[in-house]
Write an enzyme that holds these catalytic residues in place. Structure first.
Site, PDB file in Angstrom:
ATOM      1  N   ARG A 102       8.661   6.437  -5.148  1.00  0.00           N
ATOM      2  CA  ARG A 102       8.286   6.422  -3.792  1.00  0.00           C
ATOM      3  C   ARG A 102       9.393   6.443  -2.809  1.00  0.00           C
ATOM      4  O   ARG A 102      10.706   5.721  -3.148  1.00  0.00           O
ATOM      5  CB  ARG A 102       8.413   4.327  -4.357  1.00  0.00           C
ATOM      6  CG  ARG A 102       7.761   4.131  -2.964  1.00  0.00           C
ATOM      7  CD  ARG A 102       7.105   2.723  -3.484  1.00  0.00           C
ATOM      8  NE  ARG A 102       6.069   2.532  -3.243  1.00  0.00           N
ATOM      9  CZ  ARG A 102       4.877   1.908  -3.726  1.00  0.00           C
ATOM     10  NH1 ARG A 102       4.742   0.461  -2.507  1.00  0.00           N
ATOM     11  NH2 ARG A 102       3.528   1.885  -3.326  1.00  0.00           N
ATOM     12  N   HIS A 129       0.976   7.638   1.490  1.00  0.00           N
ATOM     13  CA  HIS A 129       0.654   7.089   0.926  1.00  0.00           C
ATOM     14  C   HIS A 129      -1.201   7.900  -0.252  1.00  0.00           C
ATOM     15  O   HIS A 129      -1.970   6.789  -0.630  1.00  0.00           O
ATOM     16  CB  HIS A 129       0.674   5.597   0.890  1.00  0.00           C
ATOM     17  CG  HIS A 129       0.254   4.804  -0.808  1.00  0.00           C
ATOM     18  ND1 HIS A 129       0.583   5.166  -1.483  1.00  0.00           N
ATOM     19  CD2 HIS A 129       0.265   3.812  -0.574  1.00  0.00           C
ATOM     20  CE1 HIS A 129       0.902   4.174  -2.347  1.00  0.00           C
ATOM     21  NE2 HIS A 129       0.394   2.999  -2.405  1.00  0.00           N
ATOM     22  N   GLN A 132      -2.878   5.489  -3.185  1.00  0.00           N
ATOM     23  CA  GLN A 132      -3.655   4.277  -2.850  1.00  0.00           C
ATOM     24  C   GLN A 132      -5.367   4.706  -2.220  1.00  0.00           C
ATOM     25  O   GLN A 132      -6.217   5.007  -2.356  1.00  0.00           O
ATOM     26  CB  GLN A 132      -2.825   4.215  -1.524  1.00  0.00           C
ATOM     27  CG  GLN A 132      -3.651   2.701  -1.302  1.00  0.00           C
ATOM     28  CD  GLN A 132      -3.685   1.522  -2.104  1.00  0.00           C
ATOM     29  OE1 GLN A 132      -2.849   1.269  -2.569  1.00  0.00           O
ATOM     30  NE2 GLN A 132      -4.606   1.203  -2.150  1.00  0.00           N
ATOM     31  N   ASP A 217      -3.496  -2.395   7.291  1.00  0.00           N
ATOM     32  CA  ASP A 217      -2.180  -2.477   6.650  1.00  0.00           C
ATOM     33  C   ASP A 217      -1.107  -3.159   7.503  1.00  0.00           C
ATOM     34  O   ASP A 217      -1.855  -3.219   8.334  1.00  0.00           O
ATOM     35  CB  ASP A 217      -1.906  -1.181   6.087  1.00  0.00           C
ATOM     36  CG  ASP A 217      -0.984  -0.727   5.439  1.00  0.00           C
ATOM     37  OD1 ASP A 217      -0.392  -2.159   4.433  1.00  0.00           O
ATOM     38  OD2 ASP A 217       0.536  -0.183   5.060  1.00  0.00           O
ATOM     39  N   CYS A 257      -4.444  -2.128   1.486  1.00  0.00           N
ATOM     40  CA  CYS A 257      -3.798  -1.618   0.048  1.00  0.00           C
ATOM     41  C   CYS A 257      -2.693  -2.839  -0.690  1.00  0.00           C
ATOM     42  O   CYS A 257      -2.573  -2.375  -1.540  1.00  0.00           O
ATOM     43  CB  CYS A 257      -3.202  -0.244   0.487  1.00  0.00           C
ATOM     44  SG  CYS A 257      -1.456  -0.905   1.682  1.00  0.00           S
ATOM     45  N   ARG A 285      -6.466   1.539  -8.807  1.00  0.00           N
ATOM     46  CA  ARG A 285      -5.082   2.718  -8.570  1.00  0.00           C
ATOM     47  C   ARG A 285      -4.838   2.771 -10.214  1.00  0.00           C
ATOM     48  O   ARG A 285      -4.497   4.034 -10.878  1.00  0.00           O
ATOM     49  CB  ARG A 285      -3.919   1.159  -8.395  1.00  0.00           C
ATOM     50  CG  ARG A 285      -4.018   1.128  -5.981  1.00  0.00           C
ATOM     51  CD  ARG A 285      -3.647   2.246  -5.296  1.00  0.00           C
ATOM     52  NE  ARG A 285      -2.355   2.726  -5.953  1.00  0.00           N
ATOM     53  CZ  ARG A 285      -1.181   2.744  -5.625  1.00  0.00           C
ATOM     54  NH1 ARG A 285      -0.698   1.798  -4.522  1.00  0.00           N
ATOM     55  NH2 ARG A 285      -0.213   3.317  -6.139  1.00  0.00           N
TER      56      ARG A 285
HETATM   57  N1  NVA Z   1       2.531   1.012   4.629  1.00  0.00           N
HETATM   58  C1  NVA Z   1       3.410  -0.017   3.818  1.00  0.00           C
HETATM   59  C2  NVA Z   1       2.661   0.750   1.946  1.00  0.00           C
HETATM   60  C3  NVA Z   1       2.648  -0.583   1.093  1.00  0.00           C
HETATM   61  C4  NVA Z   1       1.986  -0.071   0.565  1.00  0.00           C
HETATM   62  C5  NVA Z   1       4.318   0.328   3.394  1.00  0.00           C
HETATM   63  O1  NVA Z   1       4.575   1.621   3.577  1.00  0.00           O
HETATM   64  O2  NVA Z   1       5.249   0.051   3.419  1.00  0.00           O
HETATM   65  N1   CP Z   2      -0.420  -0.846  -2.668  1.00  0.00           N
HETATM   66  C1   CP Z   2       0.661  -1.025  -2.784  1.00  0.00           C
HETATM   67  O1   CP Z   2       1.201   0.259  -3.093  1.00  0.00           O
HETATM   68  O2   CP Z   2       0.900  -1.433  -3.435  1.00  0.00           O
HETATM   69  P1   CP Z   2       3.007  -1.730  -4.294  1.00  0.00           P
HETATM   70  O3   CP Z   2       3.955  -1.718  -2.955  1.00  0.00           O
HETATM   71  O4   CP Z   2       2.993  -2.908  -4.955  1.00  0.00           O
HETATM   72  O5   CP Z   2       3.551  -0.958  -4.994  1.00  0.00           O
END
Ligand code: NVA
Ligand code: CP
Length: 303
Positions: A102, A129, A132, A217, A257, A285
């Protein structure tokens, strides 16, 4: 060897296979039947951003499959002190069997994958992502059957989740209606690549009209915190609330998500409504990622 850096790295047949495996793996898990095809396999997880669901689902998932995991928080590793990501890939991939990352720039994960001896999974970048969206489409199918030919609405930021849903629209053949505030839309190359599958709207009410699924989101994704105040202003009118949901089909599902901000991108009422399947999305997930790790490490397993 395959990587899973974006949804489009897999074709429809591969994803359908993953979903078949997910059903079986989930069923075994729910019935307390051990399934440990990845005994002795090690997953390394590299985190440059925060996480709850991704960390827990991957860590629990690899353990349930018989393997183990190691978490590398970027700031506590030599990566945080400037070791080139390619060098880290060359070293870590000699020691573990699979890697989840990540990070911020999507190019980071591509650079890692270019030097990795083992499969790499995208656990979220600024651009995509994919884990997800795998879980989300699997969740849709559990509730409503195939998503092909359906209408999905995306309301809010043209972010990593939106970009991944765009790829899904092309792979699965559904229509994606996207409503974003001016200045927060998807980039034009992505829109052009998905021509025929997506439609852009300025008005969220119009985007959700007739939708089978409404998706949103956070307004401020990780890495964009400095813009939070400007975004709060720009996204006014883009809250998924009861009024907006009433423009969708009566049996429309709501997805997010998570983590969610009640009263911003979604009202508490919609998030907690019977139409909301957000907790199932989160649970799935675990199951889809177990199928994904099985596929990346063992190929097509049929048993
Ligand atoms: N769009 C959000 C998703 C978090 C799981 C982010 O990138 O922070
Ligand atoms: N939806 C998701 O990826 O959650 P986290 O940021 O908690 O991993």
């Amino acid at each position: 060897m395959k990587h899973f850096l974006q949804l489009a790295d897999f074709d429809r047949a591969e994803i359908e296979h993953l979903f078949e495996r997910t059903r079986l793996i989930k069923d075994r898990f729910k019935n307390y039947v051990a399934y440990q095809p990845l005994a002795d396999r090690m997953l390394a997880m590299v985190f440059e951003k925060s996480s709850t669901r991704t960390r827990v689902s991957f860590e629990a998932g690899i353990f349930q499959l018989g393997g183990a995991s190691i978490v590398l928080n970027m700031g506590e590793t030599q990566l945080g002190r400037g070791e080139p990501i390619e060098d880290v890939a060359r070293v870590v991939s000699r020691m573990v069997d699979i890697v989840m990352i990540r990070t911020f720039e999507h190019s980071n994960i591509e650079r890692f994958a270019s030097q990795s001896r083992v499969p790499v999974i995208n656990g979220l970048t600024n651009d995509y992502h994919p884990c997800q969206v795998l879980a989300d489409i699997y969740t849709y199918a559990e509730h409503r059957g195939a998503i092909e030919g359906k209408v999905v609405a995306w309301v809010g930021d043209g972010n990593n989740m939106c970009n991944t849903w765009i790829q899904a629209a092309r792979i699965f053949g559904f229509r994606l209606n996207i409503a974003t505030p001016a200045g927060y839309g998807i980039d034009s190359a992505r829109a052009a690549a998905a021509a025929g599958h997506i439609e852009i709207f300025a008005d969220p009410m119009k985007a959700v009209e007739g939708a089978h699924l409404v998706n949103t989101d956070v307004w401020t994704s990780m890495g964009f915190e400095a813009e939070a105040a400007a975004r709060e202003e720009a996204f006014r009118g883009f809250t998924v609330d009861r009024r907006l949901m009433s423009a969708a089909r009566a049996d429309a599902l709501f997805m997010h998500c998570l983590p969610a901000h009640r009263g911003e991108e979604v009202s508490a009422e919609v998030l907690e409504s019977p139409q909301s399947v957000v907790w199932e999305e989160a649970e799935n997930r675990l199951h889809v990622q177990k199928a994904l790790m099985e596929y990346l490490l063992l190929g097509r397993v049929e048993t």
